[in-house]
Design a protein around this motif. Structure first.
Motif, PDB file in Angstrom:
ATOM      1  N   ALA A 226       0.836  -1.208   0.000  1.00 26.27           N
ATOM      2  CA  ALA A 226       0.000   0.000   0.000  1.00 26.27           C
ATOM      3  C   ALA A 226       0.867   1.253   0.000  1.00 26.27           C
ATOM      4  O   ALA A 226       0.586   2.221  -0.722  1.00 26.27           O
ATOM      5  CB  ALA A 226      -0.935  -0.012   1.212  1.00 26.27           C
ATOM      6  N   ALA A 227       1.954   1.230   0.807  1.00 27.28           N
ATOM      7  CA  ALA A 227       2.843   2.385   0.835  1.00 27.28           C
ATOM      8  C   ALA A 227       3.542   2.576  -0.509  1.00 27.28           C
ATOM      9  O   ALA A 227       3.691   3.712  -0.994  1.00 27.28           O
ATOM     10  CB  ALA A 227       3.874   2.216   1.957  1.00 27.28           C
ATOM     11  N   LEU A 228       3.958   1.467  -1.127  1.00 23.30           N
ATOM     12  CA  LEU A 228       4.610   1.573  -2.435  1.00 23.30           C
ATOM     13  C   LEU A 228       3.626   2.087  -3.485  1.00 23.30           C
ATOM     14  O   LEU A 228       4.002   2.896  -4.353  1.00 23.30           O
ATOM     15  CB  LEU A 228       5.166   0.212  -2.850  1.00 23.30           C
ATOM     16  CG  LEU A 228       6.390  -0.285  -2.074  1.00 23.30           C
ATOM     17  CD1 LEU A 228       6.763  -1.692  -2.521  1.00 23.30           C
ATOM     18  CD2 LEU A 228       7.578   0.650  -2.280  1.00 23.30           C
ATOM     19  N   ALA A 229       2.385   1.613  -3.425  1.00 23.22           N
ATOM     20  CA  ALA A 229       1.384   2.084  -4.386  1.00 23.22           C
ATOM     21  C   ALA A 229       1.126   3.575  -4.195  1.00 23.22           C
ATOM     22  O   ALA A 229       1.031   4.337  -5.179  1.00 23.22           O
ATOM     23  CB  ALA A 229       0.091   1.287  -4.221  1.00 23.22           C
ATOM     24  N   THR A 230       1.034   3.999  -2.936  1.00 23.56           N
ATOM     25  CA  THR A 230       0.833   5.427  -2.672  1.00 23.56           C
ATOM     26  C   THR A 230       2.006   6.243  -3.160  1.00 23.56           C
ATOM     27  O   THR A 230       1.837   7.319  -3.764  1.00 23.56           O
ATOM     28  CB  THR A 230       0.613   5.651  -1.168  1.00 23.56           C
ATOM     29  OG1 THR A 230      -0.522   4.887  -0.736  1.00 23.56           O
ATOM     30  CG2 THR A 230       0.370   7.115  -0.858  1.00 23.56           C
ATOM     31  N   SER A 231       3.226   5.737  -2.907  1.00 22.00           N
ATOM     32  CA  SER A 231       4.415   6.455  -3.365  1.00 22.00           C
ATOM     33  C   SER A 231       4.455   6.550  -4.884  1.00 22.00           C
ATOM     34  O   SER A 231       4.799   7.602  -5.443  1.00 22.00           O
ATOM     35  CB  SER A 231       5.674   5.741  -2.842  1.00 22.00           C
ATOM     36  OG  SER A 231       6.840   6.360  -3.321  1.00 22.00           O
ATOM     37  N   ARG A 232       4.103   5.452  -5.555  1.00 21.03           N
ATOM     38  CA  ARG A 232       4.106   5.495  -7.021  1.00 21.03           C
ATOM     39  C   ARG A 232       3.033   6.442  -7.545  1.00 21.03           C
ATOM     40  O   ARG A 232       3.264   7.175  -8.521  1.00 21.03           O
ATOM     41  CB  ARG A 232       3.890   4.083  -7.577  1.00 21.03           C
ATOM     42  CG  ARG A 232       4.071   4.007  -9.083  1.00 21.03           C
ATOM     43  CD  ARG A 232       4.049   2.582  -9.578  1.00 21.03           C
ATOM     44  NE  ARG A 232       2.743   1.963  -9.372  1.00 21.03           N
ATOM     45  CZ  ARG A 232       2.460   0.706  -9.753  1.00 21.03           C
ATOM     46  NH1 ARG A 232       3.396  -0.026 -10.322  1.00 21.03           N
ATOM     47  NH2 ARG A 232       1.270   0.202  -9.548  1.00 21.03           N
ATOM     48  N   ASP A 233       1.865   6.446  -6.894  1.00 27.31           N
ATOM     49  CA  ASP A 233       0.809   7.373  -7.322  1.00 27.31           C
ATOM     50  C   ASP A 233       1.254   8.825  -7.124  1.00 27.31           C
ATOM     51  O   ASP A 233       1.000   9.683  -7.980  1.00 27.31           O
ATOM     52  CB  ASP A 233      -0.469   7.099  -6.536  1.00 27.31           C
ATOM     53  CG  ASP A 233      -1.077   5.745  -6.882  1.00 27.31           C
ATOM     54  OD1 ASP A 233      -0.710   5.200  -7.939  1.00 27.31           O
ATOM     55  OD2 ASP A 233      -1.890   5.236  -6.082  1.00 27.31           O
ATOM     56  N   ARG A 234       1.918   9.077  -5.998  1.00 28.94           N
ATOM     57  CA  ARG A 234       2.407  10.435  -5.768  1.00 28.94           C
ATOM     58  C   ARG A 234       3.472  10.813  -6.787  1.00 28.94           C
ATOM     59  O   ARG A 234       3.512  11.961  -7.265  1.00 28.94           O
ATOM     60  CB  ARG A 234       2.979  10.546  -4.354  1.00 28.94           C
ATOM     61  CG  ARG A 234       1.923  10.521  -3.256  1.00 28.94           C
ATOM     62  CD  ARG A 234       2.568  10.620  -1.898  1.00 28.94           C
ATOM     63  NE  ARG A 234       1.571  10.644  -0.826  1.00 28.94           N
ATOM     64  CZ  ARG A 234       1.870  10.669   0.467  1.00 28.94           C
ATOM     65  NH1 ARG A 234       3.145  10.663   0.848  1.00 28.94           N
ATOM     66  NH2 ARG A 234       0.903  10.692   1.374  1.00 28.94           N
ATOM     67  N   GLN A 235       4.318   9.851  -7.124  1.00 29.60           N
ATOM     68  CA  GLN A 235       5.346  10.127  -8.124  1.00 29.60           C
ATOM     69  C   GLN A 235       4.712  10.435  -9.484  1.00 29.60           C
ATOM     70  O   GLN A 235       5.119  11.385 -10.167  1.00 29.60           O
ATOM     71  CB  GLN A 235       6.293   8.929  -8.234  1.00 29.60           C
ATOM     72  CG  GLN A 235       7.448   9.139  -9.197  1.00 29.60           C
ATOM     73  CD  GLN A 235       8.340   7.905  -9.283  1.00 29.60           C
ATOM     74  OE1 GLN A 235       7.933   6.824  -8.886  1.00 29.60           O
ATOM     75  NE2 GLN A 235       9.529   8.074  -9.793  1.00 29.60           N
ATOM     76  N   ALA A 236       3.713   9.614  -9.847  1.00 26.36           N
ATOM     77  CA  ALA A 236       3.041   9.867 -11.120  1.00 26.36           C
ATOM     78  C   ALA A 236       2.322  11.215 -11.099  1.00 26.36           C
ATOM     79  O   ALA A 236       2.347  11.967 -12.093  1.00 26.36           O
ATOM     80  CB  ALA A 236       2.047   8.735 -11.405  1.00 26.36           C
ATOM     81  N   GLN A 237       1.705  11.524  -9.948  1.00 23.90           N
ATOM     82  CA  GLN A 237       1.023  12.814  -9.840  1.00 23.90           C
ATOM     83  C   GLN A 237       2.022  13.968  -9.897  1.00 23.90           C
ATOM     84  O   GLN A 237       1.754  15.008 -10.515  1.00 23.90           O
ATOM     85  CB  GLN A 237       0.225  12.863  -8.532  1.00 23.90           C
ATOM     86  CG  GLN A 237      -0.637  14.105  -8.369  1.00 23.90           C
ATOM     87  CD  GLN A 237      -1.726  14.190  -9.417  1.00 23.90           C
ATOM     88  OE1 GLN A 237      -2.293  13.167  -9.805  1.00 23.90           O
ATOM     89  NE2 GLN A 237      -2.021  15.388  -9.901  1.00 23.90           N
ATOM     90  N   LEU A 238       3.183  13.784  -9.256  1.00 23.07           N
ATOM     91  CA  LEU A 238       4.210  14.823  -9.298  1.00 23.07           C
ATOM     92  C   LEU A 238       4.691  15.052 -10.725  1.00 23.07           C
ATOM     93  O   LEU A 238       4.855  16.203 -11.166  1.00 23.07           O
ATOM     94  CB  LEU A 238       5.386  14.420  -8.405  1.00 23.07           C
ATOM     95  CG  LEU A 238       6.596  15.363  -8.407  1.00 23.07           C
ATOM     96  CD1 LEU A 238       6.208  16.732  -7.878  1.00 23.07           C
ATOM     97  CD2 LEU A 238       7.736  14.773  -7.597  1.00 23.07           C
ATOM     98  N   ILE A 239       4.894  13.977 -11.466  1.00 17.53           N
ATOM     99  CA  ILE A 239       5.350  14.120 -12.849  1.00 17.53           C
ATOM    100  C   ILE A 239       4.278  14.807 -13.689  1.00 17.53           C
ATOM    101  O   ILE A 239       4.569  15.707 -14.504  1.00 17.53           O
ATOM    102  CB  ILE A 239       5.699  12.738 -13.433  1.00 17.53           C
ATOM    103  CG1 ILE A 239       6.911  12.161 -12.695  1.00 17.53           C
ATOM    104  CG2 ILE A 239       5.984  12.835 -14.919  1.00 17.53           C
ATOM    105  CD1 ILE A 239       7.243  10.742 -13.095  1.00 17.53           C
ATOM    106  N   ALA A 240       3.019  14.389 -13.485  1.00 14.05           N
ATOM    107  CA  ALA A 240       1.934  15.018 -14.258  1.00 14.05           C
ATOM    108  C   ALA A 240       1.804  16.499 -13.910  1.00 14.05           C
ATOM    109  O   ALA A 240       1.667  17.355 -14.805  1.00 14.05           O
ATOM    110  CB  ALA A 240       0.621  14.285 -13.982  1.00 14.05           C
TER     111      ALA A 240
END
Length: 460
Positions: A226-240
């Motif tokens: 769950a933490a990795l998924a949240t981190s990846r979502d935040r990373q994708a959101q940061l890039i977007a």
């Protein structure tokens, strides 16, 4: 070997050792009991005095009226003389005389009990004692073959060996079954990990049952994914978000540069005033890009990575330097400050950037000829402006990355400044908040814990 095989072997080995220990103890206890029973049976025998006298008569020519000529019971009987000679009773087997028997005949010991060999070499159990007969006191030895004990012991040994073997095999099978049953959740966890490694699907969750170690491991795995998924979502959101923020200045910058290039290609000069404004726009857009890239680099660092070691620095000194920069950016504003000395443990460069960002926001949102008040008192730094303020629905989002209120979207900035402020202050162990100020405007509050005052530098 697989873990389940090792567990099964461990269980089988433990059971084998336990069964072997029990079997050996049982064998020795049984042997001792059988020998004790045989000794008691020999000791409790009442010898036939006539038979003893007749036995001695055949050896010594002593006349007696005894007529018994048969072996009494299932015992071998012989008379032992003080010189070590033996007189074997009729129907009995001869037994080798030992020193213990001679000692009884010599009166040195009242009785003797020991193992010996018969004339044919077979082991026997011997009991030697004294008996009073019509012809005097005689020393007699009673013996019984030890095969009466060895045969049941041998049978018991084979029974114990067979039962132990069956028990070990059953324990190994039970251990393998228990290992497979107990490790089934581990197999599920292994499959989930392999699935994540193969597909990078972080939505996988393992059902958690019970409160044992396997359940704890499953919960930890679920929390990790769950933490990795949240981190990846935040990373994708940061890039977007970064791409969205970069698109506007890059588009404007490209348009201005294309306009300048077309002017050179067509040799149609741009009016000096327009060219000056165009160059100023290009410079401002490049500065905005540089600032945005710097903010992105700051936020891209993991929370555990710091720019440098924590140092004891004066928050009042850092605020004073930030005030000088703020006055240059808002020369028409009235900026007043009351700074009491306060030392904190933080990263000097990061803390200075955070204070600069707070003052930049105050300058940016202040009306022309407005006032900004800065107060530092016992670790609480407050910055108040006279701008439009922040609405109640916008307050929960002010520290989010790239978030900008509707009233601020027309102003320069990336929406990352307050995120950097919040991150830096939390790294220093403090707190930051924004709230509407009384009478209008915004009140920014930074609270930082104090640190020991550094010693004054001595002059050379």
């Amino acid at each position: 070997m697989p873990l389940r095989s090792r567990l099964a072997m461990l269980v089988a080995t433990a059971v084998a050792v336990a069964v072997a220990a029990v079997a050996v103890a049982c064998w020795f206890v049984t042997r001792a009991q059988l020998q004790e029973q045989m000794d008691n049976s020999l000791r409790n025998v009442q010898p036939d005095l006539g038979y003893l006298a007749q036995t001695l008569e055949r050896c010594t020519s002593v006349s007696t009226k005894a007529s018994a000529d048969q072996r009494p019971g299932a015992y071998n009987v012989q008379v032992v003389q003080p010189n070590g000679a033996r007189c074997v009773g009729r129907g009995s087997e001869a037994v080798v005389v030992q020193q213990q028997d001679v000692n009884v005949a010599l009166g040195l010991s009242p009785w003797a009990r020991h193992d010996a060999k018969a004339a044919d070499g077979s082991p026997v159990r011997v009991y030697t004692a004294l008996a009073s007969t019509p012809i005097g006191t005689l020393t007699y030895s009673l013996s019984r073959p030890l095969k009466e004990v060895d045969k049941p012991l041998s049978t018991l040994a084979w029974v114990l060996f067979t039962v132990a073997g069956i028990g070990v095999l059953a324990a190994g099978a039970a251990g393998l079954w228990v290992a497979r049953t107990g490790l089934r959740p581990v197999d599920k966890l292994t499959g989930a990990v392999e699935h994540v490694a193969r597909t990078e699907d972080l939505t996988v969750r393992i059902p958690v049952e019970g409160e044992d170690e396997i359940a704890r491991l499953s919960r930890s795995f679920n929390a990790m994914t769950a933490a990795l998924a949240t981190s990846r979502d935040r990373q994708a959101q940061l890039i977007a978000d970064a791409g969205h923020e970069l698109r506007t200045p890059l588009t404007s910058l490209r348009t201005n540069i294309e306009l300048l290039a077309r002017s050179e290609e067509t040799r149609r000069a741009i009016p000096p005033a327009d060219r000056k404004a165009l160059m100023a726009s290009v410079t401002a857009q490049m500065s905005e890009l540089a600032s945005l890239i710097g903010d992105l680099q700051e936020l891209s660092r993991p929370d555990a990575v710091r720019e440098g070691p924590l140092e004891v620095v004066g928050l009042h000194d850092i605020t004073r330097v930030a005030l000088d920069r703020a006055r240059l950016r808002g020369p028409e504003l009235t900026i007043t400050a009351q700074l009491a000395p306060w030392y904190v443990r933080a990263e000097p460069a990061a803390l200075q950037r955070a204070v600069v960002n707070v003052l930049d926001n105050a300058v940016k949102f202040s009306p022309p000829h407005g006032a900004v008040t800065v107060v530092l008192d016992r670790g609480v730094l407050t910055v108040r402006d006279q701008g439009p303020g922040i609405s109640a629905e916008d307050l929960p989002h002010v520290f989010e990355r790239f978030w900008r209120s509707p009233s601020a979207r027309a102003l320069p900035g990336s929406g990352l400044g307050l995120s950097i402020v919040a991150r830096t202050v939390r790294h220093a162990g403090g707190e930051v908040s924004l709230a509407p100020a009384e009478g209008g405007g915004t009140l920014a509050r930074l609270t930082l814990p104090g640190a020991p005052t550094p010693p004054p530098e001595t002059a050379p």
